[in-house]
Design an enzyme around this catalytic site. Sequence first.
Site, PDB file in Angstrom:
ATOM      1  N   HIS A 182       1.307  -1.056  -0.664  1.00 24.55           N
ATOM      2  CA  HIS A 182      -0.041  -0.099  -0.272  1.00 24.55           C
ATOM      3  C   HIS A 182       1.225   1.383   0.160  1.00 24.55           C
ATOM      4  CE1 HIS A 182      -2.873  -2.778   1.435  1.00 24.55           C
ATOM      5  NE2 HIS A 182      -3.639  -2.257   0.654  1.00 24.55           N
ATOM      6  N   ARG A 207       3.185   3.717  -5.816  1.00 25.40           N
ATOM      7  CA  ARG A 207       2.801   2.723  -6.645  1.00 25.40           C
ATOM      8  C   ARG A 207       1.956   1.931  -6.613  1.00 25.40           C
ATOM      9  NH1 ARG A 207       7.469   4.172  -9.995  1.00 25.40           N
ATOM     10  NH2 ARG A 207       6.846   2.149 -10.795  1.00 25.40           N
ATOM     11  N   HIS A 208       0.964   1.857  -5.778  1.00 27.05           N
ATOM     12  CA  HIS A 208      -0.559   0.932  -5.385  1.00 27.05           C
ATOM     13  C   HIS A 208      -1.382   2.700  -6.096  1.00 27.05           C
ATOM     14  CE1 HIS A 208      -4.302  -0.782  -4.512  1.00 27.05           C
ATOM     15  NE2 HIS A 208      -4.079   0.107  -3.635  1.00 27.05           N
ATOM     16  N   HIS A 255      -5.432   7.347  -2.314  1.00 27.81           N
ATOM     17  CA  HIS A 255      -7.272   6.848  -0.848  1.00 27.81           C
ATOM     18  C   HIS A 255      -5.677   5.890  -0.099  1.00 27.81           C
ATOM     19  CE1 HIS A 255      -4.847   3.649  -4.054  1.00 27.81           C
ATOM     20  NE2 HIS A 255      -5.683   2.793  -2.694  1.00 27.81           N
ATOM     21  N   ASP A 256      -4.643   5.393   0.340  1.00 26.53           N
ATOM     22  CA  ASP A 256      -3.973   5.205   1.100  1.00 26.53           C
ATOM     23  C   ASP A 256      -3.154   5.675   2.023  1.00 26.53           C
ATOM     24  OD1 ASP A 256      -5.848   2.466   1.288  1.00 26.53           O
ATOM     25  OD2 ASP A 256      -4.399   1.810  -0.645  1.00 26.53           O
ATOM     26  N   ASP A 293      -9.230   0.196  -6.901  1.00 26.95           N
ATOM     27  CA  ASP A 293      -8.241  -0.377  -5.248  1.00 26.95           C
ATOM     28  C   ASP A 293      -7.632  -1.726  -5.828  1.00 26.95           C
ATOM     29  OD1 ASP A 293      -7.491  -0.127  -3.469  1.00 26.95           O
ATOM     30  OD2 ASP A 293      -9.065  -0.139  -2.179  1.00 26.95           O
ATOM     31  N   GLN A 336      -6.377 -16.819  -2.791  1.00 23.52           N
ATOM     32  CA  GLN A 336      -7.001 -15.803  -3.418  1.00 23.52           C
ATOM     33  C   GLN A 336      -8.200 -16.268  -4.928  1.00 23.52           C
ATOM     34  OE1 GLN A 336      -5.604 -13.456  -3.605  1.00 23.52           O
ATOM     35  NE2 GLN A 336      -4.633 -12.713  -5.345  1.00 23.52           N
TER      36      GLN A 336
END
EC number: 3.1.4.-
Length: 790
Positions: free
Chosen positions: A515, A518-519, A555-556, A666, A719
């Site tokens: 997080h 780059r994310h 957002h993060d 996201d 996953q």
Amino acid sequence: AATPVRKISAHEFERGGLTKPIITTIDGTPTFLSPAAAAENVAILAKVRRKSRTELKGLDERQLIFELVKDICNDLDVRSLCHKILQNVSILTSADRCSLFLVQGDKESDNRCLVSTLFDVNPDSTVEEMEEKDEIRIPWGSGIVGYTAKCGTMVNIPDAYQDERFNREIDGMTGYKTRSMLCMPIKDSSGEVIGVAQVINKHEGQAFTVNDEKVFESYLQFCGIGLKNAQLYERSQLEVKRNQVLLDLARIIFEEQSTIEQIVYRIMTHTQSLLQCERVQVLLVHEASQGTFSRVFDLEVKDLQGDDAENRTSPFESRFPINIGITGHVAMTGETVCIVDAYQDSKFDQSVDEHTAFCHKSILCMPIRNTAAKIVGVVQLINKFDNLPFTTNDENFLEAFAIFCGMGIHNTHMYEKAITAMAKQKVTLEVLSYHAAAPKEEALKLMKTKIPSAQAFRLYDFKFDDFSLDDDGSLKACLRMFLDLDLIGRFHIEYDVLCRWLLSVKKNYRNVTYHNWRHAFNVAQMMFAIITTTQWWKVLGELECLALLVACLCHDLDHRGTNNSFQIKASSPLAQLYTTSTMEHHHFDQSVMILNSYGNQILGNCTPDEYSRVISVLEDAILATDLAVYFRKRGGFFNVVRAKQYDLSKEETREQLRGMMMTICDVAAITKPWPTQKKVAELVAGEFFEQGDIEKEELNITPMDMMNREKKDELPKMQVLFIDSICMPVYEAFADLSPELVPLLDGVQENRRQWQTLADEAERKQKPSNNNNNSKKNNNNSQDKSTATG
């Protein structure tokens, strides 16, 4: 929880009219205290015309008593009523003078006595004249009046000086010669003595006759009832006044909470005014050592008469020596101390009066407690006016004042702490905003660089891979998104400010595994690709597109590599600050802080309405990235999409769409080509495992499977579960909304196949080991059985 439930309703007071609305005094201070009801009493009295003395003498005994009873039955003022009783008695018995003594003090108390409500009344005297005379107090059982009250029987004495019970000092005080005397107890309806009526010196030197006794006794039976009613009425009025005083005090305390000095000063002035004493002291207990005082506030009656009295807002401090013997005792024990003569009490330190013109006499000292019942101070009243002792009534009032004082001090302490905390927060915010902002030199450097086209960066491509870009490349790509959406020109964003803002946002992402900046950049690229490919920017409008792009990049912000669940488990300050969507609220606050920092105000040229709208959409969008919010809102979104009733002209529908767009951006790594998806999934898992390690080592709890490093072999299986429960439904909905977004769904489905294949392989590898374990168990069991048989 301890607040009593009222058993009556407000409309029950309407007939009585005892409560009055808040009024304003002469100096403009609002108060609940109503003006005296004297005018009402006068109105009542005016309705009944009293007969003259000549008219009364012409009546027979029955008519006379009837007229006299009628005369007193409409009077509810105790003093006025007593005056009428005495004048009527003098007419009935042809007496020269009359006196009335009312009982004061409880039955069981030692200080019970009789007080001359009116003394030496004659038929021609007025109430005003009687009020000017000094009060006479007679101990219970002392003298003829005291004897009459104690025994409850009538006493008729032809010659007072021949009776040993007669107190000749009274005649010495008044200069009046007492000859004959008739004393009669006044009783209420229950037979309790509430007073004594006394008539002195029958006209023409005669003694009072048996007939006088009979008429006197008959009349006083009615008078007892009337007097009791008047006392009850007076008591009810006093209770109303008492409640009004306490209401005033409560208003003052909750109105004034700026400083301890001001709240204590207002309490002290009201205490002195109500309880009428020479000096008031409020001593605050030292928190560390209960027996000592950190601050001492003084108020003397002279302070209220000085030139600066009107302008003062705080009391004097520590002017007078502290009588630590009494105040310290009260602070330590919590007992109330009431002393009639200070010099006769062993706790009083006489040295406090040395070298001063002041002399301690009567003292009333009481603890002040906060809402937790802890003693936080002591209030001390010294020397009640007119050399009177402090009474039970004074104690009751001071107790109420002490309760309010404790609440006021507690609230003011909390207010001061809140002000201090806000000031600290403001300073911290200023420091943070300074250090959070990127240097201007870096912004100027970025501003001068050439920005490649969106095609060169492949920003329109859903399969965009940021691993090929360095940090400078990601910043240039962000600038290209703003340029291509024409947000810079539309909202008059200064280019150097935009460059600095981007650098500041990047700087405020921590160096965590996933997080990070780059994310955030990848999420923004996906949002850009969606709104340009679908042409939704036309529907959403430039303002919402700006808010969404800013939301994606922010957002993060300041993510710590741990999720909301971890913040709650660790009882972090963030979890205490935000009870829901903990990290998302923090990300939004950080976003606003940077947007308002000097040199980073990209919304600085927006109109107030535009600014409010951008911030509102920004907040909703960032909070939407909390998966708990996604689960709560996705049902309504899916239903509308399935029903083909998607109307983007409605704000509610647009808000739904923006929230779901934030979610698919996201988690958009799940749509990327398999090599990129696998690499990103390993980064996410790495961050999760780091959180799990902290939970095991620092919180001593077992982390959930996805956070547990020991379960890393189950990553493919987890996953698949993640895709099925979270990703697949929302990407299917967006594929239904727009054919241009079908590639995103295709990417999810392809990655699910890849993860399922890995999950199946992991399960096949685990089966042989399970079979081996089962065979070993079977061998052990057979050995156990043979051993048991042998």
